[in-house]
Write an enzyme that holds these catalytic residues in place. Structure first.
Site, PDB file in Angstrom:
ATOM      1  N   SER A 210      20.640   1.435 -23.388  1.00 12.01           N
ATOM      2  CA  SER A 210      20.714   2.682 -22.632  1.00 12.01           C
ATOM      3  C   SER A 210      19.455   2.890 -21.794  1.00 12.01           C
ATOM      4  O   SER A 210      19.137   2.071 -20.944  1.00 12.01           O
ATOM      5  CB  SER A 210      20.973   3.845 -23.595  1.00 12.01           C
ATOM      6  OG  SER A 210      21.354   5.008 -22.901  1.00 12.01           O
ATOM      7  N   ASP A 367      32.585   4.636 -21.770  1.00 10.08           N
ATOM      8  CA  ASP A 367      31.182   4.986 -21.576  1.00 10.08           C
ATOM      9  C   ASP A 367      30.966   5.297 -20.104  1.00 10.08           C
ATOM     10  O   ASP A 367      31.373   4.511 -19.239  1.00 10.08           O
ATOM     11  CB  ASP A 367      30.309   3.804 -22.023  1.00 10.08           C
ATOM     12  CG  ASP A 367      28.816   4.036 -21.839  1.00 10.08           C
ATOM     13  OD1 ASP A 367      28.415   5.161 -21.491  1.00 10.08           O
ATOM     14  OD2 ASP A 367      28.049   3.077 -22.062  1.00 10.08           O
ATOM     15  N   HIS A 397      29.611   4.841 -25.730  1.00  9.10           N
ATOM     16  CA  HIS A 397      28.163   4.798 -25.606  1.00  9.10           C
ATOM     17  C   HIS A 397      27.495   5.086 -26.954  1.00  9.10           C
ATOM     18  O   HIS A 397      27.834   6.035 -27.644  1.00  9.10           O
ATOM     19  CB  HIS A 397      27.667   5.813 -24.575  1.00  9.10           C
ATOM     20  CG  HIS A 397      26.227   5.612 -24.223  1.00  9.10           C
ATOM     21  ND1 HIS A 397      25.818   4.675 -23.305  1.00  9.10           N
ATOM     22  CD2 HIS A 397      25.096   6.192 -24.704  1.00  9.10           C
ATOM     23  CE1 HIS A 397      24.501   4.698 -23.217  1.00  9.10           C
ATOM     24  NE2 HIS A 397      24.038   5.598 -24.054  1.00  9.10           N
TER      25      HIS A 397
END
EC number: 3.1.1.71
Length: 427
Positions: A210, A367, A397
């Site tokens: 991320s 996501d 995610h």
């Protein structure tokens, strides 16, 4: 007397019923049918939403910043997680003034050096650190789920994993986190440091998830372009990376805007906090007002995130680009990080991407950041870089972090296995 007891019991049952209904209503979130173990995901999401809302409440009352509430909650929950593993030595130290935790495989292979990996954790550049300095010692660096992941990587890859505790928003904003990341990288890549940890200089990689993958990609670009760097990264491995903030209406943003755990407005808020922007810009960001057709400052960047060209038809589906005819340059002027490749690696020039190392990109169908990773991969391929895609149709995610306590999600476990397997074969 019996009548009174009966009435009280009846009232208790009625209250319990409505509390149960209210709790179930709060927990229940419509999920795409492809997501496996939906009730686990709903429970995790409900807990996260509750903490996020409490953070906003505390923030609105002027008591503390909402990200500090999130960090407090994560810190006190994850302290319950297991934190030991055989065959791994863990130490806290300092790289270039930054706190890091080093996970070293204790397996002794005579005459053989170890792999080395620099890991940057996710959390929107704002979450993921519970460290508390006491002189030269630290405790609880980063989140325990990353601690578990790094222990496992060290053990299975016979590697040295360096987890970097970079500074966080709101106390530090871009380019602070980037500077921390690159300083940690330059320190680790010094031949004498690698020798100290018995790391093979030809088998060093950079990785993260991320926001951490964002930092990892930016660092990989910087190191690759430095002609004076004596050691280069052999690979970069990016887990659902966030790579741009000019288009919040890619097909994945449109498709997954209400899918746990990273909702579209939350990602916009993380970007604003990272870049030091006013929260009032959230709605203009979501409307792509900062990327309108009349904003001439973006002319050189538009093709770099033209998803109608970079994404396959199976991903584009029937979604249409959202490009307002007229917008405002105010956000771009106040937030230059929006077009800075150090903050948005997808905007790197072709000559930079050409120098990038072989790349692994893990993406999840459900996501909002899916297309950031896919577009970056396509641009790398166009630059001649070898790219390995690992796409999970039932993923969302953050799922990799939920491979560990307390969730043990099947998709997360699979993500971890694939990720470590690729590193084992390519690093």
């Amino acid at each position: 007397m019996l009548q009174g007891s009966h009435t009280e019991m009846h009232l208790f049952l009625v209250i319990a019923f409505f509390l149960t209904v209210a709790t179930a209503y709060y927990i229940y979130t419509p999920l795409p049918s492809a997501i496996s173990e939906p009730w686990k995901v709903m429970l995790l999401d409900a807990g996260i939403r509750f903490v996020v809302k409490m953070g906003y409440l505390v923030d609105d009352l002027g008591l503390s910043h909402h990200t500090r509430v999130l960090n407090f909650a994560v810190d006190h929950l994850e302290v319950l997680a297991p934190h030991s593993s055989e065959g791994v030595s863990v130490s806290d130290t300092v790289f270039a003034g930054l706190q890091v935790r080093v996970f070293e495989s204790t397996r002794e292979l005579r005459g053989q050096l170890k792999r080395g990996l620099l890991y940057f954790h996710g959390g929107g550049w704002a979450i993921g650190s519970g460290s508390k300095w006491k002189g030269e010692t630290t405790t609880n660096i980063g989140m325990r789920s990353y601690d578990q992941l790094c222990r496992r990587m060290a053990q299975e890859l016979d590697a040295v994993i360096v987890s970097v505790d970079y500074r966080l928003a709101p106390d530090v904003v871009f380019p602070g986190q980037y500077h921390d990341a690159i300083q940690a990288a330059w320190h680790f890549l010094q031949p004498e440091v690698l020798a100290r940890y018995s790391v093979d200089p030809g088998r060093v990689g950079v990785t993260g998830d991320s926001a951490g993958a964002n930092l990892g990609a930016a660092v990989a670009h910087e190191v690759a372009m430095d002609s004076q760097a004596p050691i280069k990264f052999r690979v970069q491995a990016l887990i659902y990376p966030v790579l741009q903030a000019l288009d919040f209406n890619t097909p994945s943003y449109q498709q997954n805007q209400a899918v746990p755990i990273l909702y579209r407005p939350l990602m916009a808020r993380f970007w604003l906090e990272y870049l030091g922007g006013d929260p009032s810009y959230i709605q203009p960001l979501l409307a792509n007002d900062h990327a309108a057709l009349d904003v001439s400052q973006l002319t050189s960047h538009r093709d770099k995130l033209n998803w109608t060209r970079l994404l396959p038809a199976t991903v584009r589906k029937n979604y249409e680009p959202v490009v307002p005819l007229r917008g405002s340059v105010q956000m771009l002027e106040e937030l230059p990080g929006l077009t800075d490749p150090r903050a948005a690696p997808l905007l790197a020039e072709q000559e930079v991407l050409t120098q990038a190392p072989p790349t692994y990109i893990l993406t999840c169908e459900h996501d909002v950041l899916r297309d950031d990773g896919l577009m970056y991969g396509r641009r790398l391929e166009e630059a001649g870089v070898a790219v390995s895609y690992d796409h999970h149709e039932d993923g969302f995610h953050g799922c990799l972090s939920f491979a560990f306590w307390p969730a043990y999600l099947e998709v997360g476990i699979r993500c971890v296995q694939n990720y470590i397997c690729w590193l084992g074969e390519n690093l």
